[in-house]
Design an enzyme around this catalytic site. Structure first.
Site, PDB file in Angstrom:
ATOM      1  N   ALA A 150     -36.519  24.533 -47.282  1.00 53.68           N
ATOM      2  CA  ALA A 150     -36.409  25.425 -48.439  1.00 53.68           C
ATOM      3  C   ALA A 150     -35.276  26.432 -48.238  1.00 53.68           C
ATOM      4  O   ALA A 150     -34.478  26.671 -49.147  1.00 53.68           O
ATOM      5  CB  ALA A 150     -37.725  26.149 -48.690  1.00 53.68           C
ATOM      6  N   ASP A 151     -35.217  27.031 -47.056  1.00 52.80           N
ATOM      7  CA  ASP A 151     -34.159  28.011 -46.776  1.00 52.80           C
ATOM      8  C   ASP A 151     -32.775  27.371 -46.841  1.00 52.80           C
ATOM      9  O   ASP A 151     -31.844  27.937 -47.423  1.00 52.80           O
ATOM     10  CB  ASP A 151     -34.363  28.613 -45.387  1.00 52.80           C
ATOM     11  CG  ASP A 151     -35.600  29.461 -45.295  1.00 52.80           C
ATOM     12  OD1 ASP A 151     -35.485  30.674 -45.511  1.00 52.80           O
ATOM     13  OD2 ASP A 151     -36.673  28.913 -45.018  1.00 52.80           O
ATOM     14  N   LEU A 152     -32.639  26.212 -46.223  1.00 59.52           N
ATOM     15  CA  LEU A 152     -31.332  25.564 -46.155  1.00 59.52           C
ATOM     16  C   LEU A 152     -30.888  25.061 -47.526  1.00 59.52           C
ATOM     17  O   LEU A 152     -29.694  25.108 -47.853  1.00 59.52           O
ATOM     18  CB  LEU A 152     -31.380  24.420 -45.147  1.00 59.52           C
ATOM     19  CG  LEU A 152     -31.741  24.845 -43.714  1.00 59.52           C
ATOM     20  CD1 LEU A 152     -31.904  23.627 -42.811  1.00 59.52           C
ATOM     21  CD2 LEU A 152     -30.702  25.792 -43.141  1.00 59.52           C
TER      22      LEU A 152
END
Length: 382
Positions: free
Chosen positions: A152-154
């Site tokens: 999700a962050d990437l």
């Protein structure tokens, strides 16, 4: 913790001068993430690469003033706090853009800056849950499966970079001359990747189910066991499916009613996979790859990192490069992506030490006097 840092790392890879602000007493949280070599986080060496790192207490009045001075001629300002944090320090977008109307402010948070959950803290794990991703990932007879990387962050980081470049294009090429605010949540970029799923539920009431390594819209597509390892195979088009059938010496299945069309193959994917794996399991991985590729099937090995380091395709593309690091000596790291014909990215250095560039930024660039610099440092502002 990750999305803003990875987004700015991507920009730094292609020549942006990224100045990362960390608290004077404690560095970025990723500096504490394993794996470690000695006391040095290798996570940080990757995520912090190509940046300059300074320390600054943004909650202090002097710290706020120094930040405002730094953004006077900046193009982009990335922040990764819980919504409301910058505003509490009187450093919200309105304040920043008063000092620099051309500034583009990119805000990354768990749920975005609006909505009933916007004030909640958010990590990628929760975003992977509410985006629909975890529910779709895994095998049908098991629980939902979270990714082994910070997906999700990437993913949010990539959308943040994309949004930043859209805004720069609009400002400079579109001719507005104005900055704006870009609001990136962790869950929406993953949600956007479900092509067709929103429409399928809206029109048909259809919800995605977990299918393991099979694909809900194409077959055959799976991981197949060989005599000594595994391979990945995808035959999403009719010609490639026929090539696979010729490769395993089963051209009779091309006209089999169970496999005649892609829709038929999706409905009978387990039976088709069984036929393919019966053939692959009797052969070594190398032989499977050789014979499949000879028939123009689309197939590849399942690599771990040791195999990636030895692979000739990675080597030919210079996908792993070596840099000199003042803490570790030399370090190999992933090269920049994508490849450019004229303005290629490069890895100049791995993640710097905490506050490594304080003197260069404050004394040389902002013109802070040495006496004031020492005073700010003794007071814990920098």
């Amino acid at each position: 913790m990750i999305s803003g840092g990875f987004a700015t790392s991507q920009l730094a890879d292609f020549g942006a001068d990224v100045v990362m602000v960390e608290h004077p007493e404690h560095g970025d949280a990723l500096r504490e993430w394993p794996p470690f070599e000695g006391d040095t986080s290798l996570w940080w060496k990757s995520a912090g690469r190509n940046k300059r790192c300074i320390t600054l207490d943004l909650s202090a009045a002097d710290g706020r003033d120094l930040l405002l001075k730094m953004i006077d001629d900046a193009d982009l300002f990335f922040e990764n706090f819980r919504p409301g944090t910058l505003e509490r320090w009187d450093l919200g977008p309105e304040t920043l853009r008063k000092h620099n109307p051309e500034l583009i402010v990119v805000r990354l948070s768990g749920y975005g800056q609006t909505g009933p959950r916007s004030d909640k803290a958010g990590f990628g794990t929760i975003a992977e849950g509410i985006s629909g991703w975890a529910n779709a990932n895994g095998f049908p007879d098991r629980e939902p499966l979270l990714p082994p990387i910070s997906l999700a962050d990437l993913t949010a980081a990539q959308f943040a970079v994309q949004g930043a470049m859209f805004a720069i294009f609009e400002r400079d090429i579109g001719g507005s001359g104005e900055g704006q605010v870009i609001d990136v949540s962790l869950y929406e970029p993953l949600f956007r990747l479900f092509l067709g799923d929103v429409e399928a539920y809206d029109r048909l009431g259809k919800r995605r189910t977990r299918t393991g390594n099979q694909h809900s819209s194409a077959a055959p597509r799976n991981v197949y066991e060989t005599a000594d390892n595994h391979i990945a195979l995808s035959a999403s088009s009719q010609p490639i499916f026929e090539n696979v059938m010729h490769a395993i010496d089963r051209p009779d299945l091309i006209d089999d009613p169970r496999f005649e069309t892609n829709d038929d193959r999706v409905n009978n994917a387990a039976a088709l996979d069984s036929v393919i794996e019966e053939w692959t399991s009797e052969r070594s991985r190398e032989r499977v790859l050789t014979e499949m590729e000879a028939a123009d099937a689309i197939v590849g090995p399942i690599y771990d990192m040791s195999e990636i380091f030895e692979d000739e395709q990675y080597d030919a593309r210079n996908d792993i490069v070596e840099v000199t690091d003042d803490e570790l000596g030399t370090l190999r790291t992933a090269n920049t992506v994508p490849k450019f014909s004229r303005t290629s990215g490069y890895v100049d250095h791995a993640g710097p030490r905490h506050g490594q560039h304080n003197e260069a930024v404050y004394l040389d660039e902002l013109g802070v006097s040495e006496s004031r610099y020492e005073k700010l440092r003794s007071e814990g502002v920098i």
